[in-house]
Design an enzyme around this catalytic site. Structure first.
Site, PDB file in Angstrom:
ATOM      1  N   LYS A 127      24.116  87.682  48.765  1.00 34.90           N
ATOM      2  CA  LYS A 127      25.580  87.553  48.775  1.00 34.90           C
ATOM      3  C   LYS A 127      26.026  86.991  50.122  1.00 34.90           C
ATOM      4  O   LYS A 127      25.464  87.348  51.170  1.00 34.90           O
ATOM      5  CB  LYS A 127      26.208  88.930  48.516  1.00 34.90           C
ATOM      6  CG  LYS A 127      27.721  88.901  48.306  1.00 34.90           C
ATOM      7  CD  LYS A 127      28.252  90.298  47.979  1.00 34.90           C
ATOM      8  CE  LYS A 127      29.745  90.316  47.728  1.00 34.90           C
ATOM      9  NZ  LYS A 127      30.257  91.671  47.424  1.00 34.90           N
ATOM     10  N   SER A 205      32.873  91.846  43.423  1.00 37.73           N
ATOM     11  CA  SER A 205      32.904  90.570  44.110  1.00 37.73           C
ATOM     12  C   SER A 205      31.520  89.933  44.276  1.00 37.73           C
ATOM     13  O   SER A 205      31.434  88.801  44.730  1.00 37.73           O
ATOM     14  CB  SER A 205      33.518  90.754  45.507  1.00 37.73           C
ATOM     15  OG  SER A 205      32.703  91.629  46.290  1.00 37.73           O
ATOM     16  N   SER A 229      31.665  96.468  43.279  1.00 36.34           N
ATOM     17  CA  SER A 229      31.193  95.086  43.347  1.00 36.34           C
ATOM     18  C   SER A 229      29.707  94.884  43.069  1.00 36.34           C
ATOM     19  O   SER A 229      29.249  93.743  43.010  1.00 36.34           O
ATOM     20  CB  SER A 229      31.543  94.481  44.713  1.00 36.34           C
ATOM     21  OG  SER A 229      32.927  94.276  44.816  1.00 36.34           O
TER      22      SER A 229
END
Lengths: 528, 100
Positions: A127, A205, A229
């Site tokens: 990420k 996210s 997330s």
């Protein structure tokens, strides 16, 4: 803080220093190796599909194939790069791809050079809020548009030290707030199961890491979770995501969203892969005091290994009471209700599993709803510099940073008091009658820093995955893995893969112009 | 206990601007009209959002206290649930996990 607490923290630091790791050193603490079992990939059965196509393989399958000389790391990495080149113009899962670097690392792995470990040769999506040495780390924000760290986050350093190969950085919601969009709110990443419909929720996210793994463009990935997330995108894209207990993994080198709630963990193809990734990530880090003085990391790989009798019957490794809150079925309807009922029936049929009805305390909705806002002050504080310099640099995600300035210090303290109150209600109340608890949302256990595992349980009529989230007691990730592994041993939802989209001609690092946008108000309403 | 008069929207706007200014944040840096390039909210959108937030969230939080009863309920509530920044970690640091 008690003397015992200080002693534990001191001992943890001392162990790290004695092992030759200074507090300022690049963090791959030797103490981690002394406090957790050696991580070894078990000899899992490799499916025919994985033998035919390396991009289909789970992490464990790929590792076994490489160990047996049936697969080279270069071929594994190239298989994923081929898919990125072919499909990521549609998926937009990656913000950055470092293909040449990854192939070079894979070549080293094949020659037995470089870092060796349980993740040797495994291509990973990181990420984009994790610092990556020499690779842009933008968190999809104007603020970090030109940021190229000169060090790896502890999590990234550990993955690399275990032989993992960084394939690229995963798209994410701006500053880890929403589903992945550009800083101005234009949707980038789609749900891998509906690549031609950007309106399907892909979960956020950690959207890009989830899509990369689901679409077979990375073998595994890491994300972060502050308000769902990891579990959200895992559920939406048919993955197994493990949000560990606060402190189990270091968040040093992660762009902060809310210090008391940011967690680092894997989004993986199944429970075993999640266990392998977490086993590498977990353990004390002198750079993150939250990780020090905690219970030893259990044998997570063993926990994720299903127990099957000689007659082929699957049972839980330990008898486990699974709490089912009243709203688990009560709040669901249509496909989801039907899927949840079937899931509960299947779970109840696993030997050793007992379903237990549980009731929330009266103040549950208040303390897990309105009090969720307490986290907002924590995102404001580390970003004051940019709020003063240019608030438009926050783009579509600005509003919750401004909201954080509207909470007073005494209200923030009330929030911390409420956490303690809620913790006791959970540990002494809800979890007194069960060992693990099904969740209808990730926020309550995010607030408390308790572990959660997300895993697939079916598909709705639109062929979008539906998942479950199971929460556990502090540092009981092993119990969560035991349940998920047993369920996956009697079902095959986790083995299903999305159909490939039509190949697009060119991969772009920017959102397609025709993709929809989210507004600042929508971003605030759905923010992690 | 007397109930203070609730602020008007105008008073809230003044409060919000003042609070932001004290923190060094100038709402006038935001665009007056929609800016697709940044996606940032306009000044009026930001003010509307913050007004809604200020009306609802801080009061709901400030109104909560651990339950206690009797004439000295407030005194007993002070003693209940000491604030914990990291509840799960505290469980470990106080040696109360692992036995379940």
């Amino acid at each position: 803080m008690s003397r015992e607490v200080n002693r534990r923290a001191f001992l943890a630091r001392s162990t790290a220093i004695a092992a030759g790791v200074t507090l300022a050193a690049q963090a791959v603490p030797a103490s981690a190796a002394t406090r957790k079992p050696t991580v070894t990939v078990p000899d899992v059965d490799v499916r025919e599909a994985a033998r035919r196509d390396p991009a289909e393989a789970t992490l464990a399958e790929a590792a076994v194939l490489m160990r047996r000389g049936r697969l080279k790391a270069v071929d594994l990495v190239q298989a994923h790069l081929d898919r990125i080149n072919k499909y990521d113009a549609t998926y937009q899962a990656f913000a950055v791809v470092v293909g040449e670097q990854a192939l070079a690392a894979a070549g080293n792995a094949d020659r037995g050079e470089g870092k060796r470990g349980p993740l040797s040769g495994i291509p990973l999506c990181i990420k984009d809020n994790y610092f990556t040495n020499g690779i842009a780390t933008r968190a999809n924000s104007f603020i970090f548009a030109d940021f190229v760290p000169d060090e790896d986050a502890t999590a990234v350093a550990r993955l690399k030290a275990a032989g993992g190969i960084v394939l690229g950085k995963g798209q994410m919601g701006p500053l880890a707030t929403t589903r992945a969009t550009t800083p101005n709110g234009t949707i980038t990443t789609v749900n891998a199961w509906t690549p031609n419909n950007a309106s399907t929720d892909p979960g956020g996210s950690s959207t890009g890491p989830a899509c990369a793994v689901a679409a077979r463009m990375a073998t595994s990935s890491i994300g972060t979770q502050t308000g769902g997330s990891i579990t959200g995108p895992s559920n939406q894209q048919n993955l197994t995501g493990l949000k560990p207990t606060m402190g189990r993994t270091s968040i040093h080198g992660v762009i902060p969203l809310s210090f008391t709630r940011d967690h680092s963990g894997p989004l993986a193809r199944d429970a075993m892969d999640a266990a392998l990734m977490l086993a590498v990530l977990a353990g004390p880090d002198p750079k993150d005091p939250r990780t020090l003085g905690l219970p030893a990391v259990p044998d997570l790989v063993r926990s994720a290994t299903p127990v099957v009798s000689s007659g082929g019957k699957v049972r839980l490794r330990r008898a486990t009471r699974i709490g089912v809150p009243t709203d688990y079925l009560g709040s669901a309807s249509g496909d989801v209700l039907s899927i949840r009922k079937t899931f509960l029936d299947k779970l109840a049929g696993v030997s050793g599993a007992t379903l237990v009805d549980v009731t929330y305390p009266d103040d549950w909705a208040l303390l897990t709803g309105t009090f969720n806002a307490i986290r907002l002050s924590e995102r404001t504080e580390p970003f004051r510099h940019w709020l003063r310099a240019d608030p438009t640099a926050f783009g579509v995600s600005l509003l919750t940073w401004l909201q954080g300035l509207m909470l007073s210090g005494d209200e923030w303290i009330t929030g911390q008091r409420a956490k303690n109150h809620l913790l006791r209600e959970v540990l002494d109340g809800v979890l007194s009658s069960c060992d693990v608890l099904l969740q209808t949302g990730p926020v309550p256990f995010d607030i408390l820093g308790l572990p959660e595992i997300a895993f697939p349980i079916g598909f709705d009529s639109a062929r979008v995955p539906v998942g479950a989230i199971l929460g556990g007691g502090p540092y009981e990730e092993d119990r969560l893995l035991e349940v998920a592994a047993a369920y996956q041993a009697v079902t095959d939802w986790h083995l299903r893969r999305p159909t490939d989209p039509a190949a697009a001609k060119l991969r772009s690092l920017t959102a397609e112009p025709n993709r929809p946008r989210i507004t600042a108000e929508e971003a605030a309403a759905t923010s992690s | 206990m007397s109930e203070p008069q609730q602020p008007t929207d105008e008073q809230l706007d003044t409060y919000i601007r003042a609070r932001l200014a004290l923190a060094g944040v100038d709402l006038n840096q935001l665009p007056e009209s929609s800016d697709p390039t940044t996606g940032a909210p306009t000044r009026s959108q930001a003010l509307d959002s913050l007004r809604t937030f200020v009306k609802s969230t801080p009061p709901a939080i400030a109104n909560w206290a651990p339950s206690a009863s009797g004439a000295w309920a407030a005194a007993y509530a002070q003693q209940a649930s000491p604030p914990l920044e990291y509840p799960s970690i505290t469980e470990a640091w106080t040696g109360t996990v692992g036995g379940r």
